[in-house]
Design an enzyme around this catalytic site. Structure first.
Site, PDB file in Angstrom:
ATOM      1  N   PHE A   1       3.026   8.296  -1.344  1.00 38.03           N
ATOM      2  CA  PHE A   1       2.212   7.086  -1.217  1.00 38.03           C
ATOM      3  C   PHE A   1       0.766   7.365  -1.574  1.00 38.03           C
ATOM      4  CE2 PHE A   1       5.471   6.364   2.308  1.00 38.03           C
ATOM      5  CZ  PHE A   1       6.384   5.873   1.409  1.00 38.03           C
TER       6      PHE A   1
ATOM      7  N   TRP B   1       0.839  -1.202   0.000  1.00 35.67           N
ATOM      8  CA  TRP B   1       0.000   0.000   0.000  1.00 35.67           C
ATOM      9  C   TRP B   1       0.875   1.253   0.000  1.00 35.67           C
ATOM     10  CZ3 TRP B   1      -0.149   3.887   3.705  1.00 35.67           C
ATOM     11  CH2 TRP B   1      -1.174   4.823   3.571  1.00 35.67           C
ATOM     12  N   HIS B   2       2.043   1.162   0.673  1.00 38.52           N
ATOM     13  CA  HIS B   2       2.904   2.344   0.765  1.00 38.52           C
ATOM     14  C   HIS B   2       3.485   2.740  -0.588  1.00 38.52           C
ATOM     15  CE1 HIS B   2       2.740   1.562   5.078  1.00 38.52           C
ATOM     16  NE2 HIS B   2       3.143   2.799   5.233  1.00 38.52           N
ATOM     17  N   GLY B   3       3.828   1.787  -1.398  1.00 41.17           N
ATOM     18  CA  GLY B   3       4.438   2.141  -2.674  1.00 41.17           C
ATOM     19  C   GLY B   3       4.378   0.989  -3.647  1.00 41.17           C
TER      20      GLY B   3
END
Lengths: 299, 466
Positions: free
Chosen positions: B466, B325-327
Site C-alpha cells: 500500500f 488509499w489502501h490500494g
C-alpha cells in the site's frame, strides 16, 4: 547495569534454556515426522533432509505428483526429493551441486518444463546456518514444533490418506489397495472442472529451451556415474492426450534421444484430480517402480 | 529491506552503533536521514528520486507556511502537490483503465508512465507530508527559534524518511514527531518497552502471520471451489488473524526500533477484534490511519456537525477514500464503502434504539454477540483484501454455501487453530492481566524461542503493497 537491561538478559537466558531443552528432547526422542502444515514447510524440510546428508542410493525428483509417494512406503535407501509447486529441475539442482552423488536418480518428466526455483534454493541455507542444523537436530526445519504436533496428532487419526505400511514387505503390502471414487456431486464437478482446466492449459513457450537446459544437468550427472531413470507418472487419459502433454512428451524424447523411460499403465491407477495419484494408487506405483527392471532398492 | 531479514538486522546494528557513538552525537539527525535514505534505496534506488522530490516540496511548502508571507497559498499547494503525487503514482493505471482510455493513443511516453511501479511507502510519506503542512498551518508544530530552511529541511527529511515507519507507518502526525527531533542518549533507552515491542512484533509476524500465509494461499479462486465450507470459513478466520498479526507485528517492530533510537511512535492497534461496534473497531485497528482520516478529512468535511444525513455521507466518503488509499483497485474502494455503510447503519441504529439496562449475565451475552457480529462483518470485508477480483469474492462465498457436503481437512483446522490461538490470547491479555503479569518474562522467552524454532517462510509485510 540498568534493571531493564538485566531483565532483558534474563529473558534471553530463559529463551536459550528453552531452546536447549527442546533440542535435547528432540535428540533423545528422535520423533518421526510424518505430517507438515503446508507445502512450503514440506519442501524446505525435504530439501534440508538431503542437504544434512541423508544416505540415499536412489533419489526421486519431481513435483507434487511425486510428493504423493509417502516416505514410509519407500525403501530405506531411497529419498523422495520432490517439491510441491516445483518441477524436477529444482531437486536436480540440489543433487548436481552436491559432492556426494546417489547411485540412481529417478526423474519425473511430467513437469520437466518447469524452471528451477532459485528463490527456494537460496532460502535453504538459512536463517539458521546449515552446518548448525546438521549438528543440532532440534533446529532443523523438519523438527519444528508444529510438525511434531501434527505428526503426534496423526497417530490418533485413522483412514484417509494415512495408510501405514507396517512391517510388510512392499509388493505384498500393495496387494488389494484400491481407491474409492468421489461420491459428492459437487466434488465430482470440481474435479471435472480442474481436469478441464489442466487439459486446456497451453504448453509453456520456453518448454523446449527449459528441457534442453535441464538435459545438460542430467547428462552432467550421468557423466559423473549416476544412473538416470526417466519416469512419467500416469495421469487421466484426457490429460495425457492433451496437446500440452503430447508436446512436452515429444520435447522430452527429443532432448534424451538415447534414454528410455518408465511409464506406468494409466488404466491401472486412479488419480484424485486427473493429475495426482490417489493414496492407494500412489503406494501401488511405488511397488511397481521397485519391481521395474534395473531397480535395486531394498524391498 | 525487510525488518525480518538478516540484512536489516546488520543494517540496524551499524546504524545504532554509530548513532550513539560520541563522534556522531552532534550529527544524529543527519545520520538518521542518511541511514533512512540508504534503507529506502536498498532495493530500488531510482524510487529515491520521487521520495526526495516529495520531501523537498513538503519542506519548502511547510517552511513557507511557517515563515512565508502567503501561508494559505503555501499550505494549499503543499497539500495539493502531495495528493497529486499520490494520485499520479498510485492511481494513474486505475484511472486510465476505469475511463476506458485507449492505450495506443497515449504514445510510448504515456505508456512508460503507466508502467511505473508503485513507489514503496508512497501512501505513507505523502500523508506525512500533508500532516506536516496542515499541522504547521494550524500552528500545532512548534516554530523553531531560527527560521533556517536548512535545519527545517533536515527535520522534514527525518520526519518523512525515518526508516522504522517509512514504508508502512504507523502514520505519525507532524505535531507528535517534530517536537521529538533532537539529540538522544543511549542511557535513556527504555529497554523493557523496546524488548516487549520487538519480541511481540517479530513473534506476530514471523511465527503467526508467515505461517498462516502458507495456509491462506489456498483461498485463491477458482481453486477455492474444491474446499469444504468449513475449510473456507476456517481459512477466512485464519486470514483475519494473519492480516492482524502481520500489520500489528510490523507496527510493533517499527515502534520498537524507534524506541531504540529514542523516538516514540503512536500505538497502531489496541485489540481490535474485541470491538463491540464498528466505530469501536476503527478506534482499535490501524489507529494512526483512523486518527489521520478523522482529523484531516472527516472533520474538515463537517464531521457530525451538519445533520444526520451529512454525517452518514461523510462516514461513507471517508471510508471509501480510506479504502482506496489502501490500494489502487475498486475492490479496496468497495471494502471502504462496506465499512462506511456499516458505520452509517450502526450510527442510524444507535440513534433509533434506546439504551436498555440489562442484568449482568445478559449484558455479557449481548457483548459477546456484538463482538461476534463485528468480527464477522470485518472478516467478511477482508475477503476483498485477499481476493482483489470481485468475481473471486463471489466464488468464495458461493463455495461456502455450496460445499457443505465436502469433508473438511482436520489438518488445516488444527494448523490454523494453533496459529490463531496466540492472536486470541493477545486479545484476552488485559482481561487476565493480573494472572499474566507474573508470567511476562517466561512468555517473552517462549516467544523468542518460537521465533527461532517455528518461523514460517519470510514474506513481505501485507501493508508494504500500500
Amino acid at each position: 547495569m540498568p534493571s531493564s537491561i538485566s531483565s532483558s538478559s534474563r529473558i534471553l537466558a530463559a529463551a536459550v534454556a528453552i531452546l536447549v531443552i527442546y533440542c535435547l528432547a528432540v535428540e533423545v526422542v528422535r520423533p518421526a515426522v510424518t505430517l507438515f502444515p503446508d507445502q512450503d514447510a514440506y519442501n524446505r524440510a525435504r530439501a534440508e533432509r538431503y542437504l544434512v546428508g541423508h544416505p540415499a542410493d536412489t533419489i526421486l525428483v519431481g513435483s507434487s505428483l511425486s510428493v504423493r509417494m509417502p516416505d514410509d512406503w519407500m525403501p530405506e535407501n531411497w529419498l523422495n526429493l520432490s517439491f510441491g509447486g516445483k518441477g524436477a529441475t529444482t531437486g536436480l539442482a540440489l543433487i548436481s551441486a552436491s559432492p556426494v552423488l546417489p547411485k540412481r536418480v529417478i526423474i519425473e518428466t511430467n513437469t520437466l518444463a518447469l524452471p528451477r526455483d532459485d528463490a527456494f534454493l537460496g532460502q535453504l541455507q538459512g536463517p539458521i546456518p546449515l552446518p548448525v542444523r546438521r549438528l543440532v537436530r532440534g533446529l532443523r526445519e523438519e523438527y519444528r514444533p508444529i510438525n511434531l504436533l501434527l505428526s503426534l496428532s496423526a497417530r490418533f487419526r485413522t483412514g484417509g490418506a494415512l495408510v501405514p505400511r507396517g512391517d510388510r514387505p512392499l509388493p505384498e503390502a500393495c496387494k488389494g489397495l484400491i481407491d474409492g471414487a468421489a461420491t459428492d456431486s459437487v466434488q465430482q464437478e470440481v474435479v471435472r472442472d480442474r481436469l478441464a482446466m489442466a487439459v486446456q492449459a497451453q504448453a509453456a513457450p520456453d518448454a523446449a529451451a527449459q528441457v534442453r537446459a535441464t538435459s545438460e544437468v542430467i547428462e552432467g550427472l550421468a557423466a559423473r556415474g549416476v544412473d538416470i531413470v526417466l519416469l512419467e507418472w500416469p495421469v487421466h487419459p484426457d490429460l495425457a492426450a492433451a496437446p500440452a502433454s503430447v508436446a512436452l512428451r515429444k520435447i522430452v524424447s527429443d532432448a534424451f534421444p538415447g534414454r528410455s523411460g518408465i511409464s506406468l499403465d494409466p488404466l491401472r491407477f486412479q488419480t484424485e484430480d486427473g493429475q495426482h495419484l490417489a493414496p492407494f494408487s500412489a503406494r501401488r506405483a511405488i511397488c511397481e517402480l521397485i519391481g521395474a527392471p534395473g531397480q535395486t532398492g531394498r524391498r | 529491506m525487510l525488518f525480518n531479514s538478516f540484512a536489516f538486522i546488520l543494517f540496524f546494528l551499524v546504524v545504532a552503533s554509530v548513532y550513539y557513538s560520541s563522534a556522531c552525537r552532534r550529527w544524529q539527525v543527519e545520520w538518521l536521514v542518511l541511514a533512512s535514505l540508504f534503507f529506502y534505496a536498498y532495493e530500488q534506488p531510482w524510487l529515491l528520486t520521487i521520495l526526495i522530490l516529495s520531501a523537498t516540496i513538503t519542506s519548502v511548502a511547510s517552511h513557507a507556511v511557517a515563515h512565508g508571507s502567503r501561508p494559505r497559498l503555501a499550505a494549499t499547494l503543499g497539500v495539493v502537490i502531495n495528493l497529486g503525487f499520490l494520485a499520479f503514482f498510485k492511481y494513474n493505471r486505475l484511472i486510465f483503465e476505469s475511463i476506458g482510455a485507449d492505450l495506443e493513443r497515449i504514445g510510448s511516453a504515456g505508456q512508460a508512465l503507466l508502467m511505473l511501479p508503485l513507489p514503496i511507502g508512497i501512501s505513507f510519506y505523502t500523508f506525512h507530508g500533508i500532516s506536516l503542512v496542515v499541522d504547521t498551518w494550524r500552528g500545532k508544530v512548534p516554530k523553531p527559534p531560527s527560521p533556517s530552511p536548512i535545519a527545517h529541511g533536515r527535520n522534514t527529511l527525518l520526519y518523512l524518511l525515518f526508516f522504522p515507519q517509512l514504508v508502512a507507518g504507523p502514520i505519525v502526525k507532524a505535531q507528535d514527531f517534530m517536537p521529538q527531533i533532537g539529540i538522544k542518549a543511549f542511557r535513556d533507552i527504555d529497554w523493557d518497552l523496546a524488548r516487549h515491542q520487538l519480541v511481540l512484533g517479530f513473534f506476530l509476524k514471523m511465527v503467526i502471520a508467515d505461517n498462516l500465509a502458507q495456509q491462506t494461499t489456498y483461498m485463491s479462486c477458482p481453486a477455492c471451489r474444491s474446499l469444504s465450507s468449513i475449510d473456507l470459513i476456517v481459512l477466512l478466520v485464519g486470514y483475519s488473524a494473519q492480516i492482524f498479526a502481520d500489520f500489528c507485528g510490523y507496527s510493533l517492530i517499527a515502534m520498537g526500533l524507534a524506541t531504540l533510537l529514542g523516538y516514540r511512535l503512536p500505538e497502531n492497534f489496541n485489540r481490535p477484534y474485541i470491538a463491540q461496534s464498528l466505530a469501536d473497531f476503527w478506534r482499535r485497528w490501524h489507529i494512526s490511519l483512523s486518527s489521520f482520516l478523522r482529523e484531516y478529512l472527516y472533520l474538515p468535511l463537517g464531521g457530525n456537525r451538519r445533520g444526520a444525513f451529512r454525517t452518514y455521507l461523510n462516514l461513507i466518503i471517508v471510508m471509501g477514500l480510506g479504502g482506496l488509499w489502501h490500494g489502487a483497485a475498486w475492490s479496496y474502494a468497495i471494502w471502504g464503502l462496506w465499512h462506511g455503510a456499516g458505520l452509517a447503519l450502526e450510527r442510524l441504529a444507535a440513534t433509533h434504539m434506546p439504551a436498555v439496562a440489562l442484568p449482568s449475565g445478559m449484558a455479557l451475552a449481548v457483548k459477546a454477540v456484538r463482538m461476534a457480529l463485528v468480527f464477522t462483518f470485518v472478516t467478511l470485508g477482508w475477503l476483498l483484501f485477499k481476493l482483489p477480483q470481485f468475481g473471486d469474492v463471489l466464488s468464495y462465498l458461493s463455495a461456502i454455501a455450496a460445499n457443505t457436503g465436502f469433508a473438511p481437512s482436520g489438518l488445516r483446522l488444527l494448523v490454523v487453530s494453533v496459529y490463531v490461538t496466540p492472536v486470541i490470547a493477545y486479545h484476552a491479555v488485559p482481561a487476565v492481566r493480573q494472572a499474566v503479569r507474573s508470567f511476562t518474562a517466561p512468555i517473552e522467552a517462549a516467544m523468542l524461542a518460537a521465533i527461532i524454532l517455528n518461523s514460517g517462510s519470510a514474506h513481505a509485510f501485507i501493508y508494504f503493497q500500500f
